[in-house]
Design an enzyme around this catalytic site. Structure first.
Site, PDB file in Angstrom:
ATOM      1  CD  GLU A 179      82.516  58.715  47.852  1.00 32.05           C
ATOM      2  OE1 GLU A 179      83.137  57.915  48.565  1.00 32.05           O
ATOM      3  OE2 GLU A 179      81.920  58.362  46.825  1.00 32.05           O
ATOM      4  CD  GLU A 372      84.417  59.215  43.179  1.00 30.24           C
ATOM      5  OE1 GLU A 372      84.016  58.062  43.383  1.00 30.24           O
ATOM      6  OE2 GLU A 372      85.080  59.859  44.005  1.00 30.24           O
TER       7      GLU A 372
HETATM    8  C1  BG6 Z   1      84.144  56.291  45.732  1.00 27.86           C
HETATM    9  C2  BG6 Z   1      85.481  56.861  46.128  1.00 27.86           C
HETATM   10  O1  BG6 Z   1      83.448  55.955  46.875  1.00 27.86           O
HETATM   11  O2  BG6 Z   1      84.119  55.109  44.988  1.00 27.86           O
HETATM   12  C3  BG6 Z   1      86.652  56.411  45.276  1.00 27.86           C
HETATM   13  O3  BG6 Z   1      85.447  58.256  46.200  1.00 27.86           O
HETATM   14  C4  BG6 Z   1      86.486  54.934  44.936  1.00 27.86           C
HETATM   15  O4  BG6 Z   1      87.843  56.682  45.965  1.00 27.86           O
HETATM   16  C5  BG6 Z   1      85.209  54.774  44.148  1.00 27.86           C
HETATM   17  O5  BG6 Z   1      87.573  54.387  44.273  1.00 27.86           O
HETATM   18  C6  BG6 Z   1      84.994  53.378  43.631  1.00 27.86           C
HETATM   19  O6  BG6 Z   1      85.079  52.470  44.688  1.00 27.86           O
HETATM   20  P1  BG6 Z   1      86.011  51.183  44.594  1.00 27.86           P
HETATM   21  O7  BG6 Z   1      85.874  50.541  45.914  1.00 27.86           O
HETATM   22  O8  BG6 Z   1      85.487  50.365  43.481  1.00 27.86           O
HETATM   23  O9  BG6 Z   1      87.383  51.696  44.327  1.00 27.86           O
END
Ligand code: BG6
Length: 477
Positions: A179, A372
Site C-alpha cells: 500500500e 487483500e
Molecule cells: C490494509 C493493510 O490496509 O488493511 C493490512 O495492508 C491491514 O496490514 C488491513 O491489516 C486491514 O486493516 P485493519 O486495520 O483492519 O487491520
C-alpha cells in the site's frame, strides 16, 4: 470464460501482524514493533509523535503477534488443507538486516524464511512475498530519518538483492511496498517518517515517496537480472472515489482524489511522473529531489503486474462544508448513504470491487492481483472454539461474485485473489485482536491472553470449496 485455470487463490498476512518473536535469532527492532494498542496509536502512525522504543505504559501487540514464528508449520498446513495455491506474507526487514545498514545479512533470519517457503511448497503453495509491509528498521529511522533519506535506497537495494538471490527458485512473485499510497496518511508506517515541529510535511512525504519509487524500480531491475522468471508487482490501497453528486464540482473532486492514489502506480507502472502530479507539486512549492539517472530508472523498470487491497470504494465532495465521514483502511472518506458498514464503520461495497478493477485495468492494461479483501468482525466461538461466521462468508461471496463479473463480463486479466488475514491476526489500524478476518480462529485477546490454539471456522470449509471449484460454487451450505 471464467477465472484462469491457474488462478492463485489464497490468503494474505504481514510479518508484524502475526509473527511475534520480535527479538529472536538476532532480529532488530522495527517501527511496527513500537506502535502500541490504544489511543496513542494514531499520532504515532502519523509521524506526529516520536516513539522509537517500548515503555511500561503500553501494550505492544506485535511483540508476540499470534506466534506464527514458532507455529508457521501448523498454520501453513491449515492453509494447505484449504487448498491455497498461494500464500501472501511479508519479510520482516529487521530479521534479515537487524539494523538495516549492515553489509552482511543475518543468516538466522534468512534461514527462517527459507524454511517457511519450503514448507509452503510442500503443501503446493506458491509464496507471494511483500518485501516491506509497513516495516522499517528503527536504526534506519534514528540514524537516517527513514525513507526521507536517499541512502535508504541503498539499504533496500542490498535487502532485495539478498532476497532475490537467496530465494531464487523458491519465490516467483514479489511486491515491493505494501500500500505505497498509505505514506500520504500514515507516514510512520513503512516510510518511518517522524516530523519535526513546523516542518513542511508534504515536502518530506513526497521526497520519501520519490525514494520509495526509485527503490521499487531498482528492485524490479535486480529481480529480473537475478531471475527472468520473477514477477514484480506494485501494491495500492485501492478504492475508487465516487462523486458525492453529479455536480461537476464533486466529479472533479473525485477525479483529483483518485489521482492522489494512482500517482504512485502511474510512476511504478507507466514509468514516469504524471503531468497532473508535477503541476500540483509545483504549485505547492514541493520539490522532487530528482538526480541524474532517476527518470531512466523509473522508465526502464516498470512493474509486471498491479496488486491492490480492496475494502471499499470512497466518496469525494467538492463542497468545503465538512461531511459525515466513514472509516476505512487508513483513508477516511465521505459516507455513502447507499452502503452498510462493518462494526468498525468500514463501508461494504462488493460492486465497488468490480468498478475499481475496471478502473485500474483500463488505466494500466497490466494483469491485476487482488492481494487483500475481507471483513474485520467480532467472532463468538462456542465452547470448542468453533465460529459460525456466516457474515464473513456473505461478505467474501459477494466480493468474489463481483470479481468474477469483472473478469467474465468486463474482460479484466486477473492473476489471483488472497483474502486479508486468512488466520486471525493483529489489526494494523487499531492493534486489536478482536477485529478478526480469518478462516482460522486464534485464541488470543487484545492484551495477549489466550492459548493461541488454532480452530478452523465455518468459513474454512466454505473457502476450501470455493478454491476446489475455482470460484464456481460460492453457496453457503
Ligand atoms: C490494509 C493493510 O490496509 O488493511 C493490512 O495492508 C491491514 O496490514 C488491513 O491489516 C486491514 O486493516 P485493519 O486495520 O483492519 O487491520
Amino acid at each position: 470464460m471464467g477465472l484462469r485455470k491457474d488462478f492463485l487463490w489464497g490468503g494474505a498476512t504481514a510479518a508484524n501482524q502475526l509473527e511475534g518473536g520480535y527479538a529472536e535469532d538476532g532480529r532488530g527492532l522495527a517501527n511496527v514493533d513500537v506502535i502500541p494498542i490504544g489511543e496513542d496509536r494514531g499520532p504515532i502512525r502519523n509521524g506526529d509523535r516520536k516513539h522509537l522504543d517500548f515503555d511500561d505504559e503500553h501494550f505492544y501487540p506485535a511483540k508476540e503477534g499470534i506466534d506464527h514464528y514458532h507455529r508457521y508449520k501448523e498454520d501453513i498446513a491449515l492453509f494447505g488443507e484449504m487448498g491455497f495455491k498461494t500464500y501472501r506474507l511479508s519479510i520482516a526487514w529487521s530479521r534479515i538486516f537487524p539494523k538495516g545498514d549492515e553489509e552482511e545479512p543475518n543468516e538466522a533470519g534468512l534461514k527462517f524464511y527459507e524454511d517457511l517457503f519450503q514448507e509452503c511448497h510442500k503443501h503446493g503453495i506458491e509464496p507471494l512475498v511483500t518485501i516491506t509491509h509497513f516495516d522499517c528498521p528503527i536504526h534506519l529511522i534514528k540514524e537516517y530519518g527513514g525513507w526521507r533519506n536517499r541512502k535508504t535506497i541503498d539499504f533496500y537495494e542490498n535487502l532485495t538483492r539478498t532476497l532475490f538471490t537467496r530465494y531464487k527458485g523458491l519465490v516467483k512473485y514479489w511486491l515491493t511496498f505494501n500500500e505505497i499510497n498509505v505514506i500520504l496518511h500514515a507516514p510512520f508506517m513503512g516510510a518511518g517518517l517522524v516530523f519535526e515541529e513546523g516542518e513542511n510535511k508534504k515536502q518530506v512525504i513526497y521526497q520519501a515517496a520519490h525514494h520509495e519509487l526509485l527503490a521499487s524500480a531498482l528492485a524490479t531491475k535486480i529481480a529480473h537480472e537475478v531471475d527472468p522468471d520473477i514477477q514484480v508487482g506494485c501494491m495500492l490501497a485501492a478504492g475508487k472515489y465516487y462523486p458525492e453528486t453529479p455536480n461537476p464540482r464533486d466529479v472533479l473532486a473525485a477525479q483529483q482524489a483518485d489521482r492522489r492514489n494512482y500517482f504512485f502506480i502511474d510512476v511504478q507502472s507507466r514509468g514516469e511522473y504524471p503531468a497532473y502530479a508535477l503541476k500540483e507539486l509545483e504549485r505547492e512549492g514541493i520539490e522532487i529531489p530528482f538526480e541524474e539517472g532517476d527518470k531512466e530508472l523509473l522508465k526502464e523498470h516498470t512493474v509486471d503486474f498491479i496488486s491492490f487491497s480492496y475494502y471499499s470504494n470512497r466518496v469525494a465532495s467538492g463542497d468545503p462544508e465538512s461531511k459525515d465521514q466513514a472509516e476505512g483502511n487508513v483513508i477516511r472518506s465521505v459516507k455513502n448513504p447507499y452502503l452498510k458498514a462493518s462494526e468498525w464503520g468500514w463501508q461494504i461495497d462488493p460492486l465497488g470491487l468490480r468498478i475499481t478493477m475496471n478502473d485500474i485495468y483500463d488505466r494500466y492494461q497490466k494483469p491485476l492481483f487482488i492481494v487483500e479483501n475481507g471483513l474485520g468482525a467480532v467472532d463468538h466461538p462456542d465452547e470448542n472454539g468453533y465460529v459460525e461466521d456466516d457474515y464473513r462468508i456473505d461478505y467474501l461471496a459477494s466480493h468474489i461474485e463481483a470479481m468474477k463479473d469483472a473478469v467474465e463480463l468486463d474482460g479484466v486479466d486477473l492473476m489471483g485473489y488472497t483474502t486479508w488475514g486468512c488466520i486471525d491476526l493483529v489489526s494494523a489500524g487499531t492493534g486489536e485482536m478482536k477485529k478478526r478476518y480469518g478462516f482460522i480462529y486464534v485464541d488470543r485477546d487484545n492484551y495477549g491472553n489466550g492459548t493461541l490454539d488454532r480452530t478452523p471456522k465455518k468459513s474454512f470449509d466454505w473457502y476450501k470449496k470455493v478454491i476446489e471449484t475455482n470460484g464456481k460454487d460460492l453457496s453457503k451450505d
